[in-house]
Design an enzyme around this catalytic site. Structure first.
Site, PDB file in Angstrom:
ATOM      1  N   ASP A 119       0.854  -1.187   0.000  1.00 14.42           N
ATOM      2  CA  ASP A 119       0.000   0.000   0.000  1.00 14.42           C
ATOM      3  C   ASP A 119       0.886   1.232   0.000  1.00 14.42           C
ATOM      4  O   ASP A 119       1.714   1.397   0.894  1.00 14.42           O
ATOM      5  CB  ASP A 119      -0.892  -0.010   1.247  1.00 14.42           C
ATOM      6  CG  ASP A 119      -2.315   0.421   0.954  1.00 14.42           C
ATOM      7  OD1 ASP A 119      -2.478   1.455   0.275  1.00 14.42           O
ATOM      8  OD2 ASP A 119      -3.254  -0.256   1.395  1.00 14.42           O
ATOM      9  N   ASP A 155      -3.026   4.730  -2.307  1.00 13.04           N
ATOM     10  CA  ASP A 155      -4.074   5.315  -1.482  1.00 13.04           C
ATOM     11  C   ASP A 155      -4.424   6.722  -1.964  1.00 13.04           C
ATOM     12  O   ASP A 155      -3.531   7.537  -2.224  1.00 13.04           O
ATOM     13  CB  ASP A 155      -3.580   5.361  -0.032  1.00 13.04           C
ATOM     14  CG  ASP A 155      -4.644   5.804   0.939  1.00 13.04           C
ATOM     15  OD1 ASP A 155      -5.643   5.076   1.077  1.00 13.04           O
ATOM     16  OD2 ASP A 155      -4.476   6.868   1.564  1.00 13.04           O
ATOM     17  N   GLU A 172      -6.493   4.172  -5.833  1.00 14.78           N
ATOM     18  CA  GLU A 172      -7.759   4.479  -5.170  1.00 14.78           C
ATOM     19  C   GLU A 172      -8.164   5.892  -5.566  1.00 14.78           C
ATOM     20  O   GLU A 172      -7.377   6.833  -5.411  1.00 14.78           O
ATOM     21  CB  GLU A 172      -7.612   4.373  -3.652  1.00 14.78           C
ATOM     22  CG  GLU A 172      -8.934   4.617  -2.922  1.00 14.78           C
ATOM     23  CD  GLU A 172      -8.755   4.824  -1.428  1.00 14.78           C
ATOM     24  OE1 GLU A 172      -9.710   4.541  -0.692  1.00 14.78           O
ATOM     25  OE2 GLU A 172      -7.676   5.289  -1.003  1.00 14.78           O
ATOM     26  N   HIS A 178     -11.232  -2.908   3.105  1.00  9.33           N
ATOM     27  CA  HIS A 178     -11.108  -2.525   4.512  1.00  9.33           C
ATOM     28  C   HIS A 178     -11.911  -1.284   4.871  1.00  9.33           C
ATOM     29  O   HIS A 178     -12.062  -0.966   6.062  1.00  9.33           O
ATOM     30  CB  HIS A 178      -9.636  -2.273   4.846  1.00  9.33           C
ATOM     31  CG  HIS A 178      -9.063  -1.084   4.121  1.00  9.33           C
ATOM     32  ND1 HIS A 178      -8.841  -1.096   2.759  1.00  9.33           N
ATOM     33  CD2 HIS A 178      -8.686   0.142   4.547  1.00  9.33           C
ATOM     34  CE1 HIS A 178      -8.356   0.078   2.396  1.00  9.33           C
ATOM     35  NE2 HIS A 178      -8.253   0.847   3.456  1.00  9.33           N
ATOM     36  N   ASP A 179     -12.417  -0.569   3.887  1.00 12.71           N
ATOM     37  CA  ASP A 179     -13.152   0.675   4.124  1.00 12.71           C
ATOM     38  C   ASP A 179     -14.658   0.514   4.012  1.00 12.71           C
ATOM     39  O   ASP A 179     -15.390   1.515   4.054  1.00 12.71           O
ATOM     40  CB  ASP A 179     -12.694   1.753   3.139  1.00 12.71           C
ATOM     41  CG  ASP A 179     -11.399   2.424   3.561  1.00 12.71           C
ATOM     42  OD1 ASP A 179     -11.077   2.378   4.760  1.00 12.71           O
ATOM     43  OD2 ASP A 179     -10.716   2.994   2.694  1.00 12.71           O
TER      44      ASP A 179
END
Length: 590
Positions: free
Chosen positions: A103, A209, A267, A346-347
């Protein structure tokens, strides 16, 4: 149909499994998942059909936002292990023919990173301009105000005052996550250096991210006032897809990405516009391989002004889901746009609790399998989130606010509680509606420890887990499902194997059928002479659908996999199909 007849890069055919390390598996009994815990489960992942592991952040971090606040980009947080542990994990991954991606979180750092500590130490420090600093504004009464009215994603102002230097720094997320100034070439060069550090060590790529917010509108103007009662306003118009973002990503590609055989996925929140998102992933632009778009993930989120509020649950319609899937599955295929396909991460809360029915074990298993068919039936690179392959669901509504560990949940709760308490004159207020929404939508549901067995703490740890374990682990766990051919995991395993054997599922064209049907989603995938048909019932009741609006070779269609019927059953007559509740089927032409 057998092996691929077209040549695709490895990242297009890949099945990528996202690991949230703190909750995956604890190898040393301290209650926190770690790198050695991941290494211990590699055979489980390989057996499932995983090609690539994506690790959520494991760098040194104060964990203000669960590792998305990084204090050292070139070291492992001691909670998770050491660089040597990472090397050993990578060795095990590569020995099994899999790959590993990291990440990359470089819109912001931790406020405990040496770069920021230097930046805030003095206005004349060489790293002052590595972050975004602005002087205060003052109202007519002389009251100090932030430089603009931007609202932080996690509530409050996006600016934090630094008394020592009498300036504010920008933080689009937490105060402990200051935004870096990408307009400064030294910042970009520092990012290229840290990327090369991991790539040269053997990393196979990056999930990036919030990569679409690294460039802000020049001058940082006030955001439009869309919620008049709020002091701070949703401001993504001024920081998402900013004026120089593509310039910076092209530079990243030229100086780093193009030098390695890797994969990248960006993302890209705050954005539903297809043309805007296409610019990041079209091959001709030489930026990223693909992006995560969140239109499907936002389908059940409320809107206040211009602000998407993911913690408020909104009823969703199947017709909207169909529109979203069709739009992205058919979007700019001729120009090479490639989809990153996912229904969990995860969000976001668990998909079976959002889009299926988790009210009984039977409905949960059926709808989890149906949703697996929805995902794997789509073209693109497949992303699975840990526990999704088991049909894990949200934790119970009976859990109180103290069980919600995520800063997004806590900050939103505190904001609503403060507002209601003020309105009530200090009297006790009812917050049950907020917990109702949290039970459906909070990010916390994806972050509970992985359910490995029916042993204490779901086999996640021999110690005290950092977060409460969902109490259904006695029956819903990996050990129970691994050897059960009727389990959700067995269904995922078969489905991923089928995908690898049938390139039409990866790269075929997409055509929807029976769009107006209120409960069934059906679509066809084609590649040359190969054809696949996916039919999904999103309701609990039996339903009939006619698919004869499109001439298909009905007699040659054979059921490959379904969540009720066995392979070869379920013959289609004249385009009519009757499906049971939450039934899903995948057919191929013989």
């Amino acid at each position: 149909m057998a092996a691929p007849r077209i040549d695709l890069p490895w990242w297009k055919t890949a099945v990528i499994y996202q690991i949230y390390p703190i909750s995956f598996f604890d190898s040393n009994g301290d209650g926190i998942g770690d790198l050695n815990g991941i290494a211990a489960k590699l055979d489980y992942l390989k057996d499932l059909g995983v090609d690539v592991l994506w690790l959520s952040p494991i760098y040194r971090s104060p964990l203000a936002d669960m590792g998305y606040d990084i204090s050292d980009y070139q070291d492992i947080d001691p909670r998770y292990g050491t660089l040597n542990d990472w090397d050993n994990l990578l060795k095990g991954v590569h020995e099994r023919g899999m790959k590993l991606i990291m990440d990359l979180v470089v819109n912001h750092s931790s406020d405990e990173h040496d770069w920021f500590l230097e930046s805030r130490s003095d206005k004349l420090n060489p790293k002052r301009d590595w972050y975004i600093w602005r002087p205060p504004r003052y109202d007519l009464s002389g009251r100090r105000l932030p430089p603009n009215n931007w609202k932080a994603v996690f509530q409050g102002s996006a600016w934090e005052y630094d008394e020592k230097t009498d300036e504010y720094y920008l933080h689009l997320y937490l105060t402990k996550q200051p935004d870096m100034n990408w307009d400064n070439v030294e910042v970009r060069e520092a990012v290229w250096k840290l990327m090369k550090f991991w790539l040269d060590r053997g990393c196979d790529g990056f999930r990036m991210d919030v990569i679409n917010i690294i460039s802000k509108t020049e001058g940082l103007p006030d955001a439009p006032v869309t919620v008049p009662d709020e002091p701070y306003q949703h401001a993504s118009i001024h920081f998402a897809n900013g004026p120089r973002v593509h310039e910076y990503l092209k530079e990243m590609n030229d100086k780093v990405l193009s030098k390695y055989d890797l994969m990248t996925v960006g993302e890209t929140p705050f954005t539903h516009d297809t043309e805007e998102l296409a610019a990041y992933g079209l091959p001709k632009n030489k930026e990223l391989n693909m992006v995560f778009q969140f239109e499907l993930m936002d389908i059940d989120s409320a809107v206040e002004g211009e602000d998407m509020v993911p913690l408020i649950n909104k009823p969703w319609k199947l017709s909207d889901l169909k529109d979203i899937v069709r739009r992205w599955q058919t979007f700019k295929r001729e120009e090479g746009f490639w989809n990153a396909v996912f229904t969990e991460n995860h969000d976001h809360a668990r998909s079976v609790s959002r889009f299926g029915d988790d009210s009984t074990d039977e409905r949960r298993a059926l709808s989890a399998k149906m949703l697996a068919l929805l995902q794997v039936g789509q073209g693109g690179t497949q992303f699975i989130y840990q526990g999704q392959e088991l049909g894990l669901k949200n934790f119970p509504r009976t859990w109180g606010i103290d069980e919600y560990k995520d800063v997004a949940s806590q900050n939103y709760w505190n904001k609503i509680l403060a507002n209601r308490t003020k309105e009530s004159g200090g009297a006790e207020v009812d917050m049950s509606d907020v917990l109702d929404d949290f039970a459906k939508k909070a990010r916390d549901h994806a972050r509970v420890p992985m359910q490995w067995s029916d042993s204490p703490n779901a086999g996640f740890t021999t110690g005290t887990p950092w977060m409460r374990v969902n109490e259904d682990y006695a029956t819903w766990n990996a050990a129970n499902q691994v050897n059960d051919e009727l389990s959700v995991r067995a269904f995922w395993r078969r489905l991923l194997k089928i995908r690898k054997e049938h390139i039409v599922l990866i790269a075929g064209d997409f055509q929807e059928l029976a769009h107006d049907h209120e409960g069934i989603f059906a679509f066809v995938r084609r590649l040359d002479d190969d054809l696949a048909l996916v039919v999904l019932n999103f309701g609990n009741d039996d339903a009939v659908v006619r698919l004869d609006s499109l001439p298909l070779p009905w007699s040659s269609l054979q059921l490959e996999i379904g969540n009720y019927l066995n392979k070869g059953d379920g013959t289609i007559t004249d385009g009519a199909i009757e499906l049971k509740g939450f039934e899903g089927r995948l057919y191929f032409s013989r």
